[in-house]
Scaffold this motif. Sequence first.
Motif, short mmCIF file in Angstrom:
data_model
loop_
_atom_site.label_atom_id
_atom_site.label_comp_id
_atom_site.label_asym_id
_atom_site.label_seq_id
_atom_site.Cartn_x
_atom_site.Cartn_y
_atom_site.Cartn_z
N ARG A 367 3.30 6.65 0.54
CA ARG A 367 3.71 6.97 1.91
C ARG A 367 2.85 8.10 2.48
NH1 ARG A 367 8.36 9.07 2.84
NH2 ARG A 367 8.71 7.99 4.83
N TYR A 368 2.62 9.12 1.67
CA TYR A 368 1.77 10.24 2.09
C TYR A 368 0.37 9.74 2.49
CZ TYR A 368 -1.47 14.13 1.63
OH TYR A 368 -2.47 15.04 1.86
N LEU A 369 -0.21 8.90 1.65
CA LEU A 369 -1.58 8.43 1.90
C LEU A 369 -1.66 7.59 3.16
CD1 LEU A 369 -2.60 7.47 -1.75
CD2 LEU A 369 -3.49 9.40 -0.41
N LEU A 370 -0.61 6.80 3.45
CA LEU A 370 -0.64 6.00 4.66
C LEU A 370 -0.56 6.88 5.90
CD1 LEU A 370 -0.84 3.17 5.83
CD2 LEU A 370 1.66 3.05 5.79
N THR A 415 9.37 1.40 4.48
CA THR A 415 9.51 2.81 4.12
C THR A 415 9.48 3.73 5.34
OG1 THR A 415 7.17 3.30 3.71
CG2 THR A 415 8.42 2.34 1.89
N ASN A 416 9.82 3.15 6.51
CA ASN A 416 10.13 3.94 7.71
C ASN A 416 8.92 4.68 8.26
OD1 ASN A 416 11.77 4.96 9.74
ND2 ASN A 416 13.42 5.48 8.33
N LEU A 417 7.78 3.98 8.24
CA LEU A 417 6.54 4.55 8.79
C LEU A 417 5.93 3.61 9.82
CD1 LEU A 417 4.92 5.98 5.52
CD2 LEU A 417 6.17 7.25 7.29
N ALA A 418 6.77 3.06 10.68
CA ALA A 418 6.30 2.05 11.63
C ALA A 418 5.19 2.57 12.53
CB ALA A 418 7.47 1.55 12.47
N GLU A 419 5.19 3.87 12.84
CA GLU A 419 4.17 4.41 13.72
C GLU A 419 2.76 4.28 13.14
OE1 GLU A 419 7.92 6.89 14.40
OE2 GLU A 419 6.91 5.85 12.75
N THR A 420 2.66 4.24 11.81
CA THR A 420 1.34 4.16 11.19
C THR A 420 0.67 2.81 11.42
OG1 THR A 420 2.21 3.39 9.06
CG2 THR A 420 2.02 5.78 9.39
N THR A 421 1.41 1.83 11.92
CA THR A 421 0.82 0.51 12.15
C THR A 421 0.08 0.42 13.48
OG1 THR A 421 2.81 -0.44 13.20
CG2 THR A 421 2.66 -0.56 10.79
#
Length: 782
Positions: A367-370, A415-421
């Motif tokens: 998650r950190y790396l994304l 994992t709740n990181l939709a903004e990274t897409t």
Amino acid sequence: MTPGMSRRTTIKSALGVTGALTLGIPAISGAAAAVNPSDELTLRYHTPAADWERESLPIGSGALGASVFGTLATERLTLNEKTLWTGGPGAAGGYDHGNWTQPRPGILASVQRRLDTEGKLTPEVVAAELGQPKHGFGAYQVLGDLELAVPGAPSAPDGSYRRTLDLASALAAVTYTHQGVAYTREFFASYPGKAIVGRFSANQPGKIGFTLRYTSPRADFTATASGDRLTVRGALQDNGMRFETQIRVRTDGGRVTAGNGTLTVTGANSAWFVLAAGTDYADTYPRYRGADPHGAVTGAVDAAVGRSYDALRTAHVNDHGALFGRVSLDIGQQLPDLPTNQLLTQYTGGSGAADRALEALFFQYGRYLLIASSRAGSLPANLQGVWNNVTNPPWSADYHVNINLQMNYWLAEVTNLAETTAPYDRYVEAMRAPGRVSAREIFGSAGWVVQNETNPFGFTGVHNWATSFWFPEAAAWLTQQLYDHYRFNGSTDYLRSTAYPVMKEAAEFWLANLRTDPRDGKLVVTPSYSPEHGDFTAGAAMSQQIVHDLFTNTLEAARTLGDAPDFRTRLETALASLDPGLRIGSWGQLQEWKTDVDSRTDDHRHVSHLFGLHPGRQIVAGSTWAEAAKVSLTARGDGGTGWSKAWKINFWARLRDGNHAHKMLSEQLKSSTLPNLWDTHPPFQIDGNFGATSGVAEMLVQSQHGPIEILPALPASWPNGRVTGLRARGGVTLDISWSGGRASRITLRASRTTNLTLRSTLLPGGERIFRATAGQTYEFTP
């Protein structure tokens, strides 16, 4: 309300979800309670990095990246700006987007006819007919190195030395004591600050000094220093791409002097620097060039240095924490007093609390790396995220789209990181324009296409490496993430404006390019190649499953948006005639090819014919097809490269075999993970990190078929635990506690008003169907 369920109102966040915002890991036992939560989310080392790939620690803000070495006498940061690429327009030798340089009338139909009559063709034969050498493909470039020579620093570390990367705060640090003085260095890459920031401090006044310089393996730049500013300007010799880096230094006490391309700090109590960088790349076809980077870089570095270090640091920690802190995982871990490299060396995959600590850390590291390599306004994460130390990285550190780019984003939604897409969406959208040209010139059809690998310059055609040059299904696969983003958040505005146009045009390509198989009258992809394995045939399983996935998703989206009935009818007709890519062979296996030629002893790293199991949703656990997939997966074995093992975690989780999923996680950690916890193919390839994090999430929650499955593949080695903040399709955020291998509490927060089906052993009858209301929280207990 039904028994065992309560409802309470909760406040929606600005993003419409209410993930947990704690940065630590909630303890579930007395032993875990004794552990400092921040330590459990920290990579720790007792020596500086001696090798970039194996030991340096990565920080990133999406567009910018740096790898921290922590060397004492000369601190070193390897720098990256993700758009710095050779190749593309202006490249030496020309650039053709991979499209045929001369017309080849009838050649594709000729290959298709040969496959109809001969059944198969070698990759070399097909590449000779349909491929061509790459022209101007290019490679991702290291930006350079920032070196800080520290006079009087010890040549080697002693027992006081520590080098850390705190995942929760995204802060890298080095601490040591020398001649009675305690020194601290701290580094971070700030997304809100658009800069890489570093600070040197000591617990005694006047002890900080260094000389800062920029170096590069290329001789294509000039470095000038004036006042407190170092400016590096250059242009790549290959394609003329302009790049710029600026560094400014501030001190508390002491002074800064500019020399011959250097900045020197002397006699300071503390000193900090700000680094900004950019290029003139733009993601616009066909030129791929924008404004000179000077103005943006100057503005970024001046704005950052105009703030205090504490203000920059606080803004960075808050920005990163708002994403990273949404999810916590407690699987009974307890971190021993060991550096991370020793924790990895001593890892057994057993049931001990130390092994659980590494597994939880590895999950959160993905998650950190994304977050660090994929933020809005930059290109998506490439084969190495954003980190690279050479001018000729493996596979150009490009965008392989026969699984690798897609795998990079498997973890994002759940994992709740939709903004990274956001960078992924923009990148795929930007491929449509060149992809239309490739579809027209190579296939003579409408729609858009991209083949096996691509770059930031719209390389949507072919090359001539026989086993990896042909994969027109890639565009269809790329659209899956866009539709999944809609399935998770439910925004019809997003579906209409972003996902559906890309999906529809990809579907138009395949509506035009499927062919009737003379063997059985079914529609098939031809020529078809199961990635990097075997011969060319017609209707290989993965090809068919990907097109089936695309048509299914596009039809659902068309019905949701009320698109034209004639288009929906065309999709329905094609789906009814499409070979689904599901066949059971002579030894009970799911066939990789339409003909039954699979070998029981084949252990190839690609398990492409299981696409319908994961990341697709064509195969349901417990079905006949799932059992056949299990036979194939068992035959392939537990080996493979790092990313292959990561994929197998997801496969076994989808088969609801948590113990085997955990075994694959342990195999990846034991033999495919470097001391800095980067995944190795070998060499370093970041998709394995992302795929492993996805696999752990799949063990804890699944929703690909509609119902939300709680703990579908919990391994026996995690009997008690808690996870907070995972997402499920339907606009749901979940906290799950379990004991003795069974869920003990489920908290569900709804961001949409919709009907939901929840499945868990916690519930009477194993299932609850209810209507969730946006903004409400639902708790399920025994």
